[in-house]
Design a protein around this motif. Structure first.
Motif, short mmCIF file in Angstrom:
data_model
loop_
_atom_site.label_atom_id
_atom_site.label_comp_id
_atom_site.label_asym_id
_atom_site.label_seq_id
_atom_site.Cartn_x
_atom_site.Cartn_y
_atom_site.Cartn_z
N GLY A 46 0.80 -1.21 0.00
CA GLY A 46 0.00 0.00 0.00
C GLY A 46 0.84 1.27 0.00
N ALA A 47 2.12 1.13 0.31
CA ALA A 47 3.01 2.29 0.24
C ALA A 47 3.33 2.66 -1.21
CB ALA A 47 4.31 2.00 1.00
N HIS A 48 3.08 1.73 -2.13
CA HIS A 48 3.29 2.02 -3.56
C HIS A 48 2.07 2.77 -4.10
CE1 HIS A 48 4.15 1.50 -7.81
NE2 HIS A 48 5.33 0.98 -7.50
N PRO A 49 2.26 3.81 -4.90
CA PRO A 49 1.12 4.59 -5.39
C PRO A 49 0.17 3.80 -6.30
CG PRO A 49 3.16 5.29 -6.45
CD PRO A 49 3.55 4.39 -5.33
N ALA A 50 0.59 2.64 -6.79
CA ALA A 50 -0.28 1.88 -7.70
C ALA A 50 -1.42 1.19 -6.97
CB ALA A 50 0.54 0.83 -8.46
N TYR A 51 -1.28 1.00 -5.64
CA TYR A 51 -2.30 0.24 -4.91
C TYR A 51 -2.74 0.97 -3.65
CZ TYR A 51 -1.97 -3.83 -7.89
OH TYR A 51 -2.03 -4.67 -8.97
N HIS A 52 -4.04 0.87 -3.40
CA HIS A 52 -4.61 1.38 -2.15
C HIS A 52 -4.88 0.18 -1.23
CE1 HIS A 52 -7.16 3.71 0.60
NE2 HIS A 52 -7.97 2.67 0.58
N ALA A 53 -4.31 0.20 -0.06
CA ALA A 53 -4.54 -0.87 0.92
C ALA A 53 -5.80 -0.56 1.71
CB ALA A 53 -3.34 -1.01 1.85
#
Length: 303
Positions: free
Chosen positions: A39-46
């Motif tokens: 979720g720290a990656h901008p591609a995914y929302h945790a």
């Protein structure tokens, strides 16, 4: 911030879908830390809570399979999975993410669509609830971390043909000691070991029913301590992610053996009981391997 979707539905004939990634395991296996890392990656929302309603008994997978009724599912959605008190005034549920009006509108549409295409209707229902959270972060997809996702992998694939699954596996001794302290599982460490082995075997078997490119088994000890860079790279490549600076920073600062309490069983199990406990674990690992499951070696106390 809670989400209301009615205006979105007026603008669209079809559901706008985000890529779903499910993270599962035995419980106490490290699903939360993997979700936070990705979720720290901008591609995914945790998704910040375990939504539960997909894979819990009587949930959406059971509804699509015909194992429960819409009426029973709706009752659980509006009660247990939307709002529940657990202890000391704490609450859990979807009320943390969206309002009741949004949920009731989504349920009404699900009821209309179930009869003709139950699996598509179920997937669309989830996308209507969860996609706006990813859209708010301008992310391409979302991550959901309810541990029994691993057990329900084949049903999840029918709901979401483009889904991927991360099955997080952790040393059963550490899992058992963590579960024994929880309010929802066996309170004896040896009983918790048996619980771990049963859940792990069922989860691995379920994952084997998915195409190989849809499931990745992650060993928690490797990710946080023993083979960090390799496991981190496997995660990124599986989801086709670059080495984003924010994700890398979270990995370096937060994903560690100490924070994951690796080897906690050595201190938690009384010395007088430890040899029998470790022998029990070794027997379970050997049995799982004999039945064709790849399980981490039990050759040393910190294996």
């Amino acid at each position: 911030m809670k989400i209301r979707l009615r205006s979105t539905w007026r603008r669209r004939n079809d559901v706008s879908t985000k890529k779903p990634v499910f993270i599962g395991g035995t419980g106490r296996s490290g699903t939360t830390i993997v979700a936070r890392l990705l979720g720290a990656h901008p591609a995914y929302h945790a998704i910040p809570i375990e939504v539960r309603f997909l894979v819990d008994p009587g949930g959406l997978c059971d509804l699509a399979e015909g194992r429960t009724t819409y009426r029973k599912f709706k009752r659980k959605m509006l009660r247990r999975w939307f709002y529940r008190e657990i202890r000391n005034g704490e609450t859990r549920g979807l009320h943390e993410l969206l309002d009741r009006e949004t949920l009731e509108a989504a349920l009404h549409r699900l009821d209309r669509e179930l009869a003709t295409e139950p699996w598509k209707a179920g997937g669309d229902f989830v996308h209507r609830l969860l996609d706006p959270m990813a859209a708010g972060d301008d992310a391409q997809g979302w991550l959901e971390m309810t541990p029994p996702n691993a057990l329900a992998a084949p049903s999840l694939l029918r709901l979401f043909p483009d889904m991927k699954l991360l099955h997080v596996v952790r040393d059963g001794r550490d899992v058992a000691c963590s579960v024994a302290l929880a309010i929802w599982g066996p309170d004896d460490v040896d009983e918790a070991l048996d619980w771990w082995a049963d859940r792990l075997e069922k989860g691995l078997a379920a994952g084997n029913r998915l195409p190989p490119d849809r499931v990745l088994v992650i060993q928690m000890e490797d990710l946080v301590k023993d083979d960090r860079e390799r496991e981190y790279t496997r995660l990124r490549e599986f989801l086709e992610l670059d080495d984003d600076p924010a994700m890398r920073a979270f990995f370096e600062s937060t994903v560690s053996g100490d924070r994951a309490h690796i080897g906690r069983w050595v201190d938690q199990v009384p010395a007088s009981r430890r040899p029998a406990f470790e022998a029990h674990y070794r027997d379970l690992v050997a049995s799982l391997r004999e039945r064709g499951h790849t399980v981490r070696s039990a050759d040393s106390p910190d294996a």
